[in-house]
Structures are given as structure tokens and as C-alpha cells.
Scaffold this active site. Structure first.
Site, PDB file in Angstrom:
ATOM      1  N   GLY A  42       0.776  -1.241   0.000  1.00  0.00           N
ATOM      2  CA  GLY A  42       0.000   0.000   0.000  1.00  0.00           C
ATOM      3  C   GLY A  42       0.802   1.281   0.000  1.00  0.00           C
ATOM      4  N   ASN A  44       1.611   3.031  -2.628  1.00  0.00           N
ATOM      5  CA  ASN A  44       0.920   3.952  -3.535  1.00  0.00           C
ATOM      6  C   ASN A  44      -0.344   4.511  -2.889  1.00  0.00           C
ATOM      7  OD1 ASN A  44       2.168   4.319  -6.340  1.00  0.00           O
ATOM      8  ND2 ASN A  44       2.417   2.118  -5.982  1.00  0.00           N
ATOM      9  N   ARG A  61     -15.003 -14.922 -10.814  1.00  0.00           N
ATOM     10  CA  ARG A  61     -14.408 -13.591 -10.872  1.00  0.00           C
ATOM     11  C   ARG A  61     -15.495 -12.522 -10.953  1.00  0.00           C
ATOM     12  NH1 ARG A  61      -9.211 -12.395 -11.906  1.00  0.00           N
ATOM     13  NH2 ARG A  61      -8.670 -14.468 -12.609  1.00  0.00           N
ATOM     14  N   ASN A 114      -4.885   2.419 -13.073  1.00  0.00           N
ATOM     15  CA  ASN A 114      -3.916   1.492 -12.479  1.00  0.00           C
ATOM     16  C   ASN A 114      -2.529   2.104 -12.593  1.00  0.00           C
ATOM     17  OD1 ASN A 114      -2.899  -0.991 -11.385  1.00  0.00           O
ATOM     18  ND2 ASN A 114      -2.284  -1.615 -13.445  1.00  0.00           N
ATOM     19  N   HIS A 130       1.499   0.977 -13.035  1.00  0.00           N
ATOM     20  CA  HIS A 130       2.306  -0.177 -13.410  1.00  0.00           C
ATOM     21  C   HIS A 130       3.778   0.228 -13.419  1.00  0.00           C
ATOM     22  CE1 HIS A 130       3.202  -4.036 -15.229  1.00  0.00           C
ATOM     23  NE2 HIS A 130       3.985  -3.409 -16.094  1.00  0.00           N
ATOM     24  N   GLU A 168       6.421   6.424  -9.115  1.00  0.00           N
ATOM     25  CA  GLU A 168       5.014   6.019  -8.978  1.00  0.00           C
ATOM     26  C   GLU A 168       4.307   6.925  -7.978  1.00  0.00           C
ATOM     27  OE1 GLU A 168       4.209   1.838  -8.287  1.00  0.00           O
ATOM     28  OE2 GLU A 168       6.123   1.264  -9.162  1.00  0.00           O
TER      29      GLU A 168
END
Ligand code: GRF
Length: 202
Positions: A14, A16, A67, A109, A111, A176
Site C-alpha cells: 500500500g 501507492n 471472478r 492502475n 504499473h 510512482e
């Protein structure tokens, strides 16, 4: 404030998430983190959220038959908090069309590579093994393909010959933490459109 409600999905450390919490706290990001969802009960990010007095929810994907059923539970939880933008931050599950279609162009998102290079797991190791001289971080919109949606922001870092996966990961992670809150702010601010897969501002 409702139109600035964001939800953050995590599976682990966590850091980010912490960068988003910090950006909101010090006024760099005009948003409210309405909910943090983790698919892992022991994710350290949950503690970060609790420390910041943010509501948390654990949804264990193993408890769902499919899912889609798991994704629908996340959609229901996020919608109940009037979340407008969903931010994946180290969330280690693929999301299905059930999830993507519930928040069209409203899922981001982060990456740890310069997409479309090195999608998937261990992106930093992939970059090292490939021998690239530069790598970086990418914030992108999420669609049903892995690490493939329109790019919102990128940051570049050099790759040095004596780098290890750890040293490269740390250099990328710093970027990031810088670009994710900024990218979230840009998307929340509006004034953008998609031209094919190109995100155009203004
Ligand atoms: C980050 O490197 C992110 O780019 C990737 O997973 C990692 C999560 O780290 N998707 P953290 O949980 O945010 O510390």
C-alpha cells in the site's frame, strides 16, 4: 465532494495508497478516499487506511464462486459509497468486464514499467533482463486486457548496469508515488477525452 469520491483497491504493502492519502492530506489532490478495498485481510495498506481514518473493506476473492461475482461485490461496495473513480494500487487481481463496464473510463492502475513494454508480473525484473537503458512507471486506464488501457501519465527512470531488481524497483517506486496522485487529479478535473486510445486534454 461526491464527484471527487475515489475508491482504492489494494492487495499488499500500500505505498501507492499512502502517496494518495498524503496528497489528499496536504492539499495536492482534491479528492476524498471514500473506501479502501483489499482482497487480502493482512494487507499492510489496510493499516495505512485505518491510520488515516479511511473506511476499509476486505473482500476475499476465494469466497466467491467466480471472478464476476467477486467483481460485482466490489462494484456494489464502491457504488454504495458513491465512488466516481477507482484506483488500483498494487491490486493483484485481474478485473472482469463486470467491473470495467460498471466504471467506464473510470478505473486507473499504476504499473512499474513504461507500457506497453513489460506488462504483467515482475515488470522491473523483465526490464532488467531485457537490458533496457530506461524504464519507469505508467498510470493508465483499465480495460479488460492486462495493463493495456489508455495511458494517462508516465515517468522515466534510467537503468544502471549495476542495478538489481530492488534498486530499480525503488527508483521506479519513487516516480510512482509522484505521478499517481497527479494523474488522479487530472482525471478528476475532467476536460479530457479519448481519441482512440489517446487521452487528450483540453
Ligand atoms: C507497485 O510497484 C505498483 O506499480 C504495482 O504493484 C506495486 C504495489 O506497491 N502495480 P504498493 O502496494 O503500492 O506499495
Amino acid at each position: 465532494m461526491v464527484d471527487r469520491n475515489i475508491g482504492v483497491l489494494i492487495s499488499g504493502r500500500g505505498s501507492n495508497l499512502q502517496s494518495i492519502i498524503d496528497a489528499v492530506a496536504d492539499g495536492r489532490l482534491d479528492a476524498r478516499i471514500a473506501l479502501v478495498v483489499s482482497n487480502k485481510a493482512d494487507a499492510y495498506g489496510l493499516e495505512r487506511a485505518r491510520n488515516a481514518r479511511i473506511e476499509t473493506l476486505v473482500l476475499d476473492h476465494r469466497a466467491y464462486q467466480s471472478r464476476e461475482a467477486f467483481d460485482q461485490a466490489m462494484v456494489d461496495a464502491l457504488r454504495a459509497r458513491e465512488v466516481q473513480l477507482v484506483c488500483l494500487a498494487g491490486f493483484m487481481r485481474l478485473v472482469s468486464a463486470t467491473f470495467v463496464n460498471a466504471f467506464p473510463n473510470r478505473i486507473l492502475n499504476i504499473h512499474p514499467a513504461l507500457l506497453p513494454s513489460f506488462p504483467g508480473l515482475h515488470a522491473q525484473r523483465q526490464a532488467l533482463e531485457h537490458g533496457v537503458r530506461f524504464s519507469g512507471a505508467t498510470v493508465h486506464m483499465v480495460d479488460t486486457d492486462l495493463d493495456a488501457g489508455p495511458i494517462v501519465m508516465q515517468a522515466v527512470v534510467p537503468v544502471f548496469t549495476d542495478d538489481t531488481e530492488d534498486t530499480l524497483s525503488a527508483r521506479i517506486l519513487a516516480e510512482e508515488h509522484r505521478i499517481y496522485p497527479e494523474a488522479i487529479g487530472k482525471i478528476l478535473a475532467g476536460g479530457w477525452r479519448l481519441d482512440g486510445r489517446r487521452l487528450v486534454f483540453g
